[in-house]
Structures are given as C-alpha cells and as structure tokens.
Design a protein around this motif. Structure first.
Motif, mmCIF file in Angstrom:
data_model
loop_
_atom_site.group_PDB
_atom_site.id
_atom_site.type_symbol
_atom_site.label_atom_id
_atom_site.label_comp_id
_atom_site.label_asym_id
_atom_site.label_seq_id
_atom_site.Cartn_x
_atom_site.Cartn_y
_atom_site.Cartn_z
ATOM 1 N N UNK A 62 0.834 -1.195 0.000
ATOM 2 C CA UNK A 62 0.000 0.000 0.000
ATOM 3 C C UNK A 62 0.871 1.247 0.000
ATOM 4 N N UNK A 63 0.281 2.358 -0.387
ATOM 5 C CA UNK A 63 1.057 3.585 -0.455
ATOM 6 C C UNK A 63 1.544 4.028 0.920
ATOM 7 N N UNK A 64 0.806 3.668 1.964
ATOM 8 C CA UNK A 64 1.224 4.043 3.307
ATOM 9 C C UNK A 64 2.604 3.446 3.623
ATOM 10 N N UNK A 65 2.766 2.169 3.314
ATOM 11 C CA UNK A 65 4.039 1.480 3.552
ATOM 12 C C UNK A 65 5.158 2.156 2.756
ATOM 13 N N UNK A 66 4.852 2.470 1.506
ATOM 14 C CA UNK A 66 5.889 3.048 0.653
ATOM 15 C C UNK A 66 6.238 4.478 1.067
ATOM 16 N N UNK A 67 5.248 5.210 1.514
ATOM 17 C CA UNK A 67 5.538 6.564 2.000
ATOM 18 C C UNK A 67 6.533 6.475 3.163
ATOM 19 N N UNK A 68 6.276 5.568 4.069
ATOM 20 C CA UNK A 68 7.164 5.455 5.229
ATOM 21 C C UNK A 68 8.575 5.024 4.821
ATOM 22 N N UNK A 69 8.633 4.089 3.879
ATOM 23 C CA UNK A 69 9.958 3.645 3.406
ATOM 24 C C UNK A 69 10.758 4.827 2.853
ATOM 25 N N UNK A 70 10.073 5.639 2.074
ATOM 26 C CA UNK A 70 10.751 6.782 1.450
ATOM 27 C C UNK A 70 11.223 7.764 2.525
ATOM 28 N N UNK A 71 10.339 8.056 3.450
ATOM 29 C CA UNK A 71 10.676 9.032 4.492
ATOM 30 C C UNK A 71 11.866 8.534 5.317
ATOM 31 N N UNK A 72 11.818 7.274 5.697
ATOM 32 C CA UNK A 72 12.919 6.730 6.506
ATOM 33 C C UNK A 72 14.234 6.740 5.741
ATOM 34 N N UNK A 73 14.134 6.404 4.472
ATOM 35 C CA UNK A 73 15.347 6.395 3.655
ATOM 36 C C UNK A 73 15.944 7.800 3.551
ATOM 37 N N UNK A 74 15.087 8.763 3.278
ATOM 38 C CA UNK A 74 15.582 10.136 3.131
ATOM 39 C C UNK A 74 16.188 10.633 4.433
ATOM 40 N N UNK A 75 15.559 10.244 5.528
ATOM 41 C CA UNK A 75 16.079 10.649 6.835
ATOM 42 C C UNK A 75 17.495 10.098 7.024
ATOM 43 N N UNK A 76 17.692 8.894 6.534
ATOM 44 C CA UNK A 76 18.999 8.264 6.700
ATOM 45 C C UNK A 76 20.059 8.872 5.780
ATOM 46 N N UNK A 77 19.717 9.027 4.502
ATOM 47 C CA UNK A 77 20.751 9.517 3.579
ATOM 48 C C UNK A 77 20.901 11.033 3.602
ATOM 49 N N UNK A 78 19.806 11.724 3.834
ATOM 50 C CA UNK A 78 19.895 13.184 3.895
ATOM 51 C C UNK A 78 19.278 13.684 5.196
ATOM 52 N N UNK A 79 19.960 13.473 6.308
ATOM 53 C CA UNK A 79 19.369 13.869 7.595
ATOM 54 C C UNK A 79 19.093 15.372 7.666
#
Ligand code: GTP
Ligand code: MG
Length: 833
Positions: free
Chosen positions: A570-587
């Motif tokens: 679902x898009x909810x899962x993917x939204x979270x994946x994206x947000x977490x990833x961005x937080x990690x690579x571009x804090x």
C-alpha cells in the motif's frame, strides 16, 4: 530416455569411487522445437512476450565451417515462467544431418537470496535438499568450453565467441589462449578435450581470473591466474549439471584450477555459515564477493521431482565499498566528479589518499585505467590507515556520519514505475507530510514534454526543498534524459530513485488493475471506466517496456540514492519507506521522521481525495484552495483550485477541417501564414471561446458570480452523481451547451483568430444571452507565431481590425468562412493550474 554412461568418459576410470556421471543424449526434435520458439521470440518482439536476441558466430577452427548462434534474453525475462529454457549463455549449431543441436549451455539463471520468490529463505528451506555445495563466487569472466559436431573445441564468453574488432583481446579469445597453454602443459590438445566433452554431451563452465588480462575486484596474481572450472552442464534445454566432485575430478584431469568447494548437509547449517561469513565479508582470510550454492529443488517436494538448482548469496561489504573506490578512482583520474553514496567518510579519506598518490605517480593513473594496480592502491591505503576491509566498511558506524548531512534541499524523487503503482498518491502524501513539490507529466500537453518537465521540476525546487518527478520513467532512455538534463542545469541537485521493483509482474498487474479500475476516469489520460480495453493495452505496454534499475551502468548509475519499493504494498508502507530512507541519507533534509499518525493522515488524504468518501472537501472549496499546489491530487484536486475562466470548447477536428477548407481556396500570399503555423506546429491542439476570465471579475462582478455559482453547482452535481453510482467524480463537468458559429478568420503575421458568434441551441438566430462573452469580439485563437506571442493578444488584433479593417498598410487579413457553419460547443469551467 534414461541415464546412460557417457561414451568415453575418461574420469570414471579413476580408482576412487565417484558419483554416477549424469548423461543424456540430445533429442533432435526437442532441440528443433526450442530453436523454433527462440526464433519466434526474436521475430515477434511482442511486448507481452519474452524477447530473444540472436547473434551468429563462425568458429574459426571448424574444418566443416560450422557456425554457432548465440541466444540472449533480457535479464528480467528470466523471472518469467514461460521461457523455453532458462540457460544463461546458450549457443546452438547444426550437426552433419542438418539437425539443430545445443552447442553450449550455461547454467540456469540463478538469483540472490530474496531476489525472487523462490529464493526467499523460507522457500529455500522448504523446497531444497542437500548436499549443498558452496563455491566462492569467483570474480572474473565466465568462459564456456564445448565441442561441435566435427569435434572442434569451441570457447565462448556468455554471449559471443571468437575475436572482436573493437577490443585487443576478447574474453573468449583470452579464454581460448588460456586453454591452449593449460593443455600444452599437460601434453594434451584441444581436439582431445573436444572429444571428451562431445562424448559427454556437455559444456565445461569456468571462470577466467587473471589480473594480467583484466583486473576485477579480488586479487589474482600470476600464481593464481587461470581458468577455474566450476561446472559441467549437459547440453539440454533443461538444466542438468554435474555434482561438484565430478567437476573437481574433471578439472584435475584437464589442468583447470579447481574451484574451492565446501559441502554442507543441511540448509540450516548453510544459512548459519553464510551469515557468519557475511559479518566479515572475508572467508579464509580473503575478501569474497559471495557464494554460489548448488543443490536440488522441487517447487512441490511431495509431488514434483527434484532437479538441479542454484542460488547465490552475495556479500555486501567490503566488496561494495571496494567497487565504489574503484569507480571513484577512475572518475578522479578522468577529471569527473566522484559519486558515492555509502561509506562517505572513509571514501573521502581514501580519495584524498588516492589523489595524492596519483598526482605523485602519473604511471599509476595510466595503469589504473587499464585495470592494473587497483588492489595495490587500496591495500596501501588500508595499511596507511591501519584498517582491514571490514573495519573500513564499518567506519561510518563507529565514527558516525551515515548520510550526506549537507544536503538540505534540491532533491528530486524519481519514480521508476508503471501505471497504478501509486506515484501520484505518494507524491501527494509527501507533499502534505513534508511540503514537497509535485510535477505531473500527465498535466503537460503538447510537444517537447521532456525538457519542459525537467524545467518545471527545477522551478518547483525554487520554492520546495524536494520535488517528485511524477512520471513512470520505466525506460532507461527516459531516466537518461532526466538525469542528464537535471545535472546539466543544476549540478548540485540530488536524484533519488523511487524504485518500484517489478519482480512479480502478475501480482503487480493484479494490484494495478484493481486500483486503476477503481479510479475509473478520474485521471488525466487513463480513462479506465470509459475506455477499459484501451487502458489495459496501455498498462501492458508500460509493463512490457519496463526496464529495471541497473545501478552498475549508465544511465542509472547517475542516481544519488535508491529506495526500493514494492508496488503491491500500500502507499502508506511506501511513503514510510521513502521518508525513513531520506532521513537516513539526507538527515539535513528530513530532520526527523514524522509520527505514524501524521503518515497515516497524509496517505489517507491522498488516497481519499480520489474516492467519494471524503468528497465533501471538494464542495468545501475554501479551505483547500490556494495552498501550495503540490498538496493536492490530480485531477479531482484540481477542483480545489480557483476557477480561472469559463470557456466554450469546440471539437478540434471540426475547426481544423473548416480552416483547411477555407485556406485551400486562397492565394499563396493569403494562406502563407496559415501554412507557417501548420509547419511550425503552432496551431492550437484544442480550441475554445473564452467567455470570461477571472481577471475580468472586478469589471463584471455579477456575471462572474453567476458563472462561479454554475461551476460550484455543476461540481456538486458531479459529486452526487459519482456517489450514486459509487464511481469516480467527473473532473470537468459540463455547465451547458451552446453552438458556435464560425464567421471569419482574421490574422496578421503574428497571430490568427476566428471571429465567432455564440448561438443558443433552441433559439437559433439570436446571439446567446445565457452565455455572455465579455470580450468585445468573441473569438477562438487559432495559433500564434511563437511562444512570445500570447493567445490573449487576439483581443488586440481584433480591436485593431474593428477600428481599421483589413488594409495593405496594417497587414491584417480577413477572410469569411464559407457558409458560416455552426459547431456544437460545450461550456466548462477551466481551473487554474
Ligand atoms: P498513473 O498516473 O496512472 O501512472 O498511476 P499512479 O502511479 O500515479 O497511481 P495513483 O497514485 O493514481 O494510484 C492509482 C489508484 O490507486 C488511485 O485511485 C489511488 O487512490 C489508489 N491507491 C494508491 N495507493 C493506494 C493504497 O495504498 N490503497 C488503496 N486502496 N488504493 C490506493
Ligand atoms: Mg499518476
């Protein structure tokens, strides 16, 4: 046909007891059918089908002039279930009876753990049986050795054989040289080896590892260089391969290097072993890339027999870090910017070191470009830092600084997707959650869309920290365009791939169909409700053209970072994946992860704005309007935007037909400008009569209020209608109908307009009273000379024409449209973009 012993298998005569040698003859009819199926795949090139590429090679030593055909599939096609063979590396030829035969057969394509369903650990554990033979993933290039019908030894790389014009020494020629010297050492000839392989109906598979020829990541000095035999496959469409013990035996007999082998009985132990080696990335004191695990598998062990099956287990580090260092060093040498996404701190230090060494020693750079000295430079650095490979790879963990903290803006999120993956939904949710911009390719019409798309993305970055490039980007050339254009215009922008991984096409197809059909006509271009057949075709087209992300080469290597997403999530899962990833690579960009509730709400709103359930927000226009435009979804959300103008839309084909008819009869001089507009594609793609623009609201407040009300009522009616049928909301409800009468065409060298009269349908001689046009002369702009001349200048032209008429001095032409035809018009509100 049962197993029989090979006709002259020389190894079985040795003293030790070896497993029974697998053997089976080729069945000419079966091979003919295979070649036929492959030929069809080459010819058809149907999107829904797998495609094959065929290349023919002559074999120079063959006394009978036999040639071989190489068959190549796309990597991703191996995930399909309908291939006639899964051999990666396949050559066919003909025997003396003119029958097709398999000349060379590679392994069945095998996958990393968790790369496909079959290689998920759970499935591996349930469906495979031992013994499990683990070999190191050797790290050179694969070489196939087999024999033709006239006992000629044929040596191939994965998809070719013989010399190549573009390289000094091709892989297969290098392999052949190796074979020759290896056989000479043991007093044997290529014919001897050919006869043995022919008798076995088998292909020997080896890895050519030689730093002299080509240095890869792991070191193979002179003492270790050579052909490492790792498999012997029967030349059959199905995959049958020798047990490793027989492979080792053959290697010893024919002077190959043996591939190190570890046999483990149970899968539990295999997993434990692999995971322990993964912690260090080294095995027996050596850095390794990974292991290939050979075993037997049955999709249903109760009812389907086991067959030979491989999977691989790749180690991430320090191998990946070494590869990154190698690529960065090469970039450094060629004066390009080094790009790296992981191991940032240690890589920076390595590059500093490499830069100094290269400056001090020009020969080092020259050698490095020829793939020499890569390992030495790396080892010198590690020694200098007093680190081993795994310490270096863990440097970040120990010293902090995981991502690129300097990045706080100018990030472009680039989906790699197909229709219905949720791009627009996710973009809207990210907009709500993090204030990101959103540019939809689907909203751009006309020509030269790609550069305009890029331009709009960069413009959006002026006012937003990041932007979603809402386009499928399913094909590599699209990614190439975007990456290149962006880097050219905005060097420091970061491009992050939102990689919707397409490994289970049928599951994705199912989810996408469900979503798109639920969405109905509520989309700019995909009208699943009214054009369902066409839409399926369009969706299949995208799936067929989809080219997976391949970070190892251009253009995809240009991405700065990648988030893997599952389209069936679902898009909810993917939204979270994206947000977490961005937080990690571009804090610095995503300083903290929003709460689960905030992510829930943003995604729900994004999905909901398509569905009638939360449609009240549409009628409640005040709140949602004006705010940053990226927050809202297309096209329903467009309605939350203010009304820009009211227009009467007329069928474009009818207009162009009338124009053509008119200009056909005119002199070249009079029709010149029309021709010019046509040839420069400056004729509008769609035509309308503007009744009133919102800029005129001050001048005509009552009329504007009337039009606004009509629009709001029509929207509410459309929403009610949608609720009644549980269908999508019509994004452009019709406010009414009026006929448009074409009277004359007026033009100068800058623009062309049609002077029209609006005629009520039921009151056919009178100018419409209901649909008042505030312009002095109601008109349709046909086209303008270039983009500097705006359509609204039609008003000026017509005002001048009204004052002065058409004269030689003012350069205005005025031609009556024969018969003053009436065309049907549909009144609609047009919302601001
Ligand atoms: P195209 O623009 O056609 O290429 O599709 P897209 O990738 O932009 O997909 P979009 O965001 O429009 O999603 C397709 C449909 O699925 C929309 O109607 C969404 O509202 C709906 N949708 C998206 N994500 C979800 C989800 O997680 N759950 C449900 N139930 N529906 C979703
Ligand atoms: Mg979309």
């Amino acid at each position: 046909m049962g197993d029989v012993q090979p006709k002259s298998a020389q190894t079985v005569t040795e003293a030790r007891v070896l497993p029974k040698t697998p053997y089976k003859d080729q069945d000419p009819r079966e091979i003919a059918a295979l070649v036929h199926a492959l030929d069809e795949a080459v010819k058809l090139k149907k999107r829904s089908q797998f495609s094959a590429k065929k290349s023919r090679f002559s074999v120079k030593d063959s006394p009978q002039g036999i040639h071989v055909d190489s068959w190549k599939f796309n990597d991703w096609d191996y995930k399909r279930r309908d291939l006639p063979t899964y051999a990666r590396g396949l050559f066919t030829s003909k025997n003396k009876y003119g029958e097709h035969e398999i000349a060379v057969r590679g392994y069945d394509k095998f996958f990393n753990t968790n790369e496909v369903r079959e290689t998920e650990w759970g499935n591996i554990e349930e469906r495979t049986r031992g013994p499990y033979e683990l070999t190191l993933k050797e790290n050179g290039c694969i070489i196939f050795i087999s024999a033709l019908a006239d006992d000629t030894l044929v040596v191939c790389s994965k998809h070719s054989t013989g010399a190549r014009e573009d390289v000094e020494l091709s892989h297969s020629s290098a392999g052949e040289k190796r074979i020759e010297s290896q056989l000479a050492k043991i007093g044997k000839t290529k014919e001897d080896l050919a006869r043995d392989l022919r008798a076995r109906n088998a292909t020997a598979v080896a890895e050519l590892c030689d730093d002299e020829f080509e240095e890869h990541i792991l070191a193979y000095g002179p003492d270790k260089a050579g052909l490492y035999l790792h498999g012997i496959n029967l030349n059959l469409p199905e995959f049958r391969t020798y047990p490793s013990e027989l492979v080792q035996d053959f290697a010893r007999h024919w002077g190959f290097h043996e591939t190190e082998l570890k046999v483990i009985d149970t899968i539990a132990e295999v997993r434990q072993f692999l995971e322990s080696v993964a912690e260090t990335g080294a095995h027996d004191g050596r850095d390794v890339e990974g292991f290939v695990i050979r075993c037997q598998m049955s999709p249903k062990p109760d009812s389907i027999p086991y067959s030979d099956w491989f999977f691989k287990y790749k180690f991430e580090e320090p191998y990946l870090m070494y590869r990154q260092w190698r690529e960065c060093t090469k970039a450094l040498i060629s004066g390009k910017p080094a790009r790296y996404k992981k191991h940032i701190a240690i890589t920076e230090q390595y590059l500093l070191y490499a830069r100094k060494r290269i400056a001090a020693d020009p020969k080092l750079a020259r050698d490095y470009n020829k793939n020499h000295g890569i390992i030495q430079l790396r080892n010198e650095f590690l020694e200098f830092k007093n680190l081993n490979g795994s310490d270096a790879a863990n440097f970040e963990l120990q010293h902090g600084r995981g991502g690129d903290a300097e990045v706080t803006k100018d990030v472009i999120l680039v989906p790699i997707a197909t229709i219905g993956c949720g791009k627009t939904t996710i973009a809207a949710a990210l907009g709500k959650l993090l204030g990101y911009g959103h540019i939809q390719n689907d909203n751009i019409t006309g020509t030269k869309r790609p550069p305009r798309f890029t331009r709009m993305l960069l413009d959006e970055l002026e006012t937003h920290p990041a932007v979603i490039a809402d386009r499928n980007n399913a094909q590599r050339h699209e990614r190439k365009q975007l990456l290149q254009d962006v880097k050219q215009l905005h060097l420091s922008a970061k491009l992050v791939a939102l990689n919707f991984v397409h490994d289970d096409i049928s599951a994705i197809r199912k989810v996408a169909h469900e979503r798109v059909f639920a969405r109905g006509d509520n989309h700019q271009t995909i009208h699943a409700k009214s054009e369902s057949g066409k839409v399926i075709g369009i969706m299949e087209g995208f799936l067929g053209r989809y080219e997976p992300l391949d970070l190892s080469r251009a253009p995809d290597e240009g991405f700065d970072s990648v988030v893997d997403l599952d389209p069936t999530d679902g898009s909810r899962v993917n939204v979270e994946k994206i947000v977490r990833h961005l937080h990690q690579v571009y804090p610095g960009l995503v300083k903290e992860i929003p709460s689960a509730e905030a992510m829930d709400a943003a995604t729900e709103a994004a999905i909901g704005s398509y569905t009638p359930a939360i449609r009240h927000s549409v009628v409640d226009r005040g709140k949602a309007t004006q705010k940053s435009s990226h927050l809202v979804l297309q096209p329903k959300a467009v309605k939350k935007k203010p009304l820009e103008y009211i227009a009467v839309h007329v069928n474009a084909k009818s207009i162009t037909a009338q124009l053509q008819r008119t200009f056909d009869k005119l002199s070249p001089e009079k029709s010149r400008f029309y021709m010019q507009l046509q040839q420069t594609r400056r004729i509008q793609p769609a035509f309308h009569v503007t009744l009133m623009h919102r800029m005129a609201a001050k001048e005509h407040p009552e009329l504007w209020a009337r039009y606004l009300k009509l629009q709001t009522d029509a929207e509410a009616a459309a929403a009610d209608e949608a609720e009644k049928v549980s269908g999508p909301v019509d994004p452009t409800p019709e406010l009414g109908q009026v006929d448009v009468q074409l009277e004359r065409v007026v033009y100068d060298g800058r623009l062309m307009a049609l002077v029209v009269r609006l005629v009520d349908k039921d009151n056919s001689d009178n100018t419409s009273e209901k649909w008042t046009c505030v312009n002095k002369i109601s008109h349709i702009t046909v086209g303008t000379r270039d983009s500097n001349v705006k359509p609204k200048e039609s008003n000026d032209l017509l005002a001048r024409w009204l004052r002065e008429g058409s004269t030689d001095a003012n350069g205005i032409y005025d031609v009556v449209i024969d018969g003053k035809p009436l065309l049907a018009g549909s009144v609609q509100g047009v919302l601001s973009r």
